[in-house]
Design a protein around this motif. Structure first.
Motif, PDB file in Angstrom:
ATOM      1  N   VAL A 368       0.816  -1.027  -0.034  1.00 42.15           N
ATOM      2  CA  VAL A 368       0.127  -0.102   0.029  1.00 42.15           C
ATOM      3  C   VAL A 368       0.830   1.279   0.075  1.00 42.15           C
ATOM      4  CG1 VAL A 368      -1.967  -1.325   1.244  1.00 42.15           C
ATOM      5  CG2 VAL A 368      -0.422  -0.063   2.665  1.00 42.15           C
ATOM      6  N   ASN A 369       2.105   1.114   0.157  1.00 39.83           N
ATOM      7  CA  ASN A 369       3.111   2.439   0.107  1.00 39.83           C
ATOM      8  C   ASN A 369       3.016   2.860  -1.138  1.00 39.83           C
ATOM      9  OD1 ASN A 369       3.852   1.713   2.731  1.00 39.83           O
ATOM     10  ND2 ASN A 369       5.589   0.659   2.361  1.00 39.83           N
ATOM     11  N   THR A 372      -2.390   4.902  -3.606  1.00 44.76           N
ATOM     12  CA  THR A 372      -3.375   5.450  -2.941  1.00 44.76           C
ATOM     13  C   THR A 372      -4.459   4.737  -2.128  1.00 44.76           C
ATOM     14  OG1 THR A 372      -4.734   6.146  -4.958  1.00 44.76           O
ATOM     15  CG2 THR A 372      -2.818   7.550  -4.740  1.00 44.76           C
ATOM     16  N   LEU A 373      -5.241   5.331  -1.248  1.00 45.27           N
ATOM     17  CA  LEU A 373      -6.280   5.109  -0.485  1.00 45.27           C
ATOM     18  C   LEU A 373      -7.458   4.412  -1.633  1.00 45.27           C
ATOM     19  CD1 LEU A 373      -7.768   3.978   2.021  1.00 45.27           C
ATOM     20  CD2 LEU A 373      -8.608   6.173   2.089  1.00 45.27           C
ATOM     21  N   HIS A 374      -7.522   5.311  -2.748  1.00 45.46           N
ATOM     22  CA  HIS A 374      -8.645   4.884  -3.571  1.00 45.46           C
ATOM     23  C   HIS A 374      -8.217   3.624  -4.333  1.00 45.46           C
ATOM     24  CE1 HIS A 374     -10.757   5.227  -7.591  1.00 45.46           C
ATOM     25  NE2 HIS A 374     -11.587   5.917  -6.814  1.00 45.46           N
ATOM     26  N   ALA A 376      -5.959   1.220  -3.467  1.00 44.06           N
ATOM     27  CA  ALA A 376      -5.921   0.114  -2.532  1.00 44.06           C
ATOM     28  C   ALA A 376      -7.473  -0.357  -2.455  1.00 44.06           C
ATOM     29  CB  ALA A 376      -5.603   0.662  -0.941  1.00 44.06           C
ATOM     30  N   VAL A 403      -3.015  10.099   2.811  1.00 41.64           N
ATOM     31  CA  VAL A 403      -3.267   9.206   4.030  1.00 41.64           C
ATOM     32  C   VAL A 403      -2.131   8.579   4.373  1.00 41.64           C
ATOM     33  CG1 VAL A 403      -4.885   7.552   4.877  1.00 41.64           C
ATOM     34  CG2 VAL A 403      -5.616   9.056   2.942  1.00 41.64           C
ATOM     35  N   VAL A 405       0.301   5.706   5.969  1.00 42.06           N
ATOM     36  CA  VAL A 405       0.248   4.200   5.558  1.00 42.06           C
ATOM     37  C   VAL A 405      -0.253   3.454   6.705  1.00 42.06           C
ATOM     38  CG1 VAL A 405       1.823   2.069   5.181  1.00 42.06           C
ATOM     39  CG2 VAL A 405       2.396   4.568   4.358  1.00 42.06           C
ATOM     40  N   HIS A 407      -2.815   3.961   8.343  1.00 38.19           N
ATOM     41  CA  HIS A 407      -4.431   4.373   8.452  1.00 38.19           C
ATOM     42  C   HIS A 407      -4.738   3.663   7.121  1.00 38.19           C
ATOM     43  CE1 HIS A 407      -3.861   7.774  11.185  1.00 38.19           C
ATOM     44  NE2 HIS A 407      -5.170   7.890  11.337  1.00 38.19           N
ATOM     45  N   LYS A 408      -3.859   3.489   6.018  1.00 33.57           N
ATOM     46  CA  LYS A 408      -4.286   2.994   4.899  1.00 33.57           C
ATOM     47  C   LYS A 408      -4.407   1.276   5.007  1.00 33.57           C
ATOM     48  CE  LYS A 408      -1.352   4.619   2.025  1.00 33.57           C
ATOM     49  NZ  LYS A 408      -0.674   5.211   0.632  1.00 33.57           N
ATOM     50  N   ILE A 411      -7.582   0.773   7.276  1.00 31.99           N
ATOM     51  CA  ILE A 411      -8.716   0.646   6.282  1.00 31.99           C
ATOM     52  C   ILE A 411      -8.965  -0.438   5.517  1.00 31.99           C
ATOM     53  CG2 ILE A 411      -9.956   2.005   4.434  1.00 31.99           C
ATOM     54  CD1 ILE A 411      -8.979   4.431   5.804  1.00 31.99           C
ATOM     55  N   TYR A 412      -7.772  -0.791   4.885  1.00 32.10           N
ATOM     56  CA  TYR A 412      -7.982  -2.029   4.162  1.00 32.10           C
ATOM     57  C   TYR A 412      -8.209  -3.344   4.714  1.00 32.10           C
ATOM     58  CZ  TYR A 412      -6.096  -5.231   0.494  1.00 32.10           C
ATOM     59  OH  TYR A 412      -6.073  -6.149  -0.509  1.00 32.10           O
TER      60      TYR A 412
END
Length: 502
Positions: A368-369, A372-374, A376, A403, A405, A407-408, A411-412
């Protein structure tokens, strides 16, 4: 008399003029440096205690007020004393002069024998001890008798004479008659005496009718009256000063006590504020440590999951693959009974391999690094659809690109667990993944159209994993300062929501 300066003592007039001169002189001297001195005094006053500031202001206000009251009371007592003495003297002089002026009803002059009789009474009786001068005026302002004989048959306009003709007794107290106070010839003799006097104008009436036929004016020594007035003034100012000082002292002690209480409370409040600031600083430090620990835990947890996934893929999965390969080699055997056993072993191994691969795939988190959150969330939905052969509706608004990392990852994992529960317990019906970002609030939501989660039956087969997953999701979200909420009811589906302030 012909001027109005008799309405107040001459020395008071001189004092007022002197004070006015001094004030004007002071104003002229201080006009250049007044502003700087005022600002300097204000700065000094700010450093004084509240009680001192209050007593200074109270002293100024009470001093001015009590000075006004003292002057008013003293002046009122003085006026009342002078008026009472004047009315007493006026009645006495009316009885003394009225018998000698009854002939003025038919004549404008007094006979010589009448003038001699008045002179004799003034010189040979007790009147000479306190009556200095006597005049008799006609209503038109002509003097028909005077101690100063040069004024007889001369006319002088006077305001006091007009007032006395209305029937009033007019009096004025002169502390010291001075030539500079007025250049009137008619009172030059009295002014030359240089002694405190008070003058009285009294109407003289015709016997029987009461008609005013003349005005009697006389000057009487005011030394005794002055002494009495001064005594009264001293008493008044003593009482006023004592009352003012008592009020100032009482107010000072009351305000000083209140000032001490305020200072004690300020000290206690300042101490509490410092303690609060220290505790707040400690709490902030602890909170930063907790946040750092949570982030480190999340990182270590993800590394652990990756290692477990890799171990499953590289260990049991490879062994199961080898077992299945060797079973395929044994399928060429002619033994029928052994073929059925081999088929059963092969199917069990294939199922175990698929499950291990699925578990390792779920544990393995994409990098995820670099996403982007979108991106992912889109990748997560695609993997879930591929793995479960179900559909996920995506509704993603414009999401921030910076965001963190941690938090990503959170959320994932939250969305992954929620979609997995939707597939297991809702059969994948109505699966929807949505995310929005408004005014610094990031919200991610997963919902389905299944039967819902029943909290009344937690031991129903298949429910245990759901409740354990909910606990894990809540912990993940709240460990990063977010809020977790789940809404579910029988036959109404389930909605899981996570919110973060970013």
């Amino acid at each position: 008399m012909s001027t109005e300066t008799k309405d107040q003592p001459i020395d008071e007039t001189l004092v007022i003029e002197s004070d006015s001169t001094l004030v004007e002189s002071d104003v002229g001297q201080t006009s250049g440096a007044g502003l700087s001195e005022t600002l300097g005094n204000r700065g000094k006053l700010r450093h004084l205690s509240r009680s001192t500031q209050f007593i200074l202001c109270a002293a100024l206000i009470l001093g001015l007020t009590m000075t006004f009251v003292g002057n008013l009371v003293s002046q009122s007592i003085e006026d009342a004393t002078v008026q009472a003495a004047a009315e007493t003297g006026a009645r006495y002089m009316e009885n003394f002069l009225e018998p000698f002026v009854q002939g003025l009803t038919t004549s404008r002059t007094l006979p010589d024998e009448t003038i001699q009789a008045i002179d004799k009474l003034l010189s040979e009786t007790s009147l000479s001890t306190h009556v200095i001068s006597v005049k008799v005026w006609l209503p038109d302002g002509t003097i028909i008798y005077s101690t100063n004989k040069s004024l007889i048959q001369r006319s002088f306009p006077t305001i006091e004479l007009e007032q006395a003709l209305t029937g009033r007794t007019v009096t004025a107290l002169d502390d010291e008659i001075d030539d500079a106070a007025g250049g009137n010839i008619e009172d030059a003799f009295e002014r030359s005496l240089s002694s405190p006097l008070y003058e009285i104008y009294a109407p003289l009436r015709e016997a029987g009718t009461g008609r005013i036929i003349a005005i009697g004016e006389f000057y009487e020594t005011a030394e005794a009256l002055h002494r009495e007035i001064n005594k009264v003034r001293v008493k008044v100012w003593t009482i006023v000063g004592a009352a003012t000082l008592s009020m100032l002292l009482l107010l000072f002690f009351i305000v000083r006590r209140g000032d001490k209480i305020i200072k004690e409370q300020e000290t206690a409040l300042r101490s509490r504020m410092q303690e609060q600031a220290r505790l707040h600083s400690n709490n902030a430090t602890l909170q930063r440590k907790v946040d750092a620990a949570n982030r480190e835990y999340a990182r270590i947890n993800e590394l652990t999951l990756r290692r477990i996934g890799a171990d499953l893929h590289d260990g049991p999965a490879q062994l199961l693959s080898l077992i299945l390969l060797r079973l395929e080699e044994l399928e060429d055997s002619d033994n029928g009974s052994s073929r059925e056993v081999l088929d059963m072993i092969r199917r069990a191994g294939q199922d175990a391999l698929n499950e291990v691969r699925e578990i390792s795939l779920g544990l393995a988190l994409p990098e995820v690094n670099d996403l982007t959150l979108h991106e992912a969330l889109v990748l997560l939905a695609a993997r879930h659809e591929e793995r479960t052969e179900t559909r996920v509706d995506l509704e993603l608004d414009a999401l921030p690109g910076d965001v963190p990392v941690s938090h990503k990852i959170c959320i994932y994992r939250f969305a992954q667990e929620a979609l997995s529960n939707a597939y297991i317990h809702a059969g994948g019906k109505g699966q929807k993944l949505s995310a929005s970002y408004r005014e610094g609030l990031l919200e991610v939501q997963v919902e389905d159209a299944g039967e819902g989660i029943s909290t009344e039956k937690p031991n129903v087969p298949g429910r245990g994993r759901t409740h354990l997953g909910l606990v894990g999701m809540r912990y993940r979200v709240e460990s990063l300062g977010g809020s977790f909420n789940i809404e579910s009811a029988p036959h109404a589906g389930t909605r899981a929501r996570a919110q973060f302030r970013i």
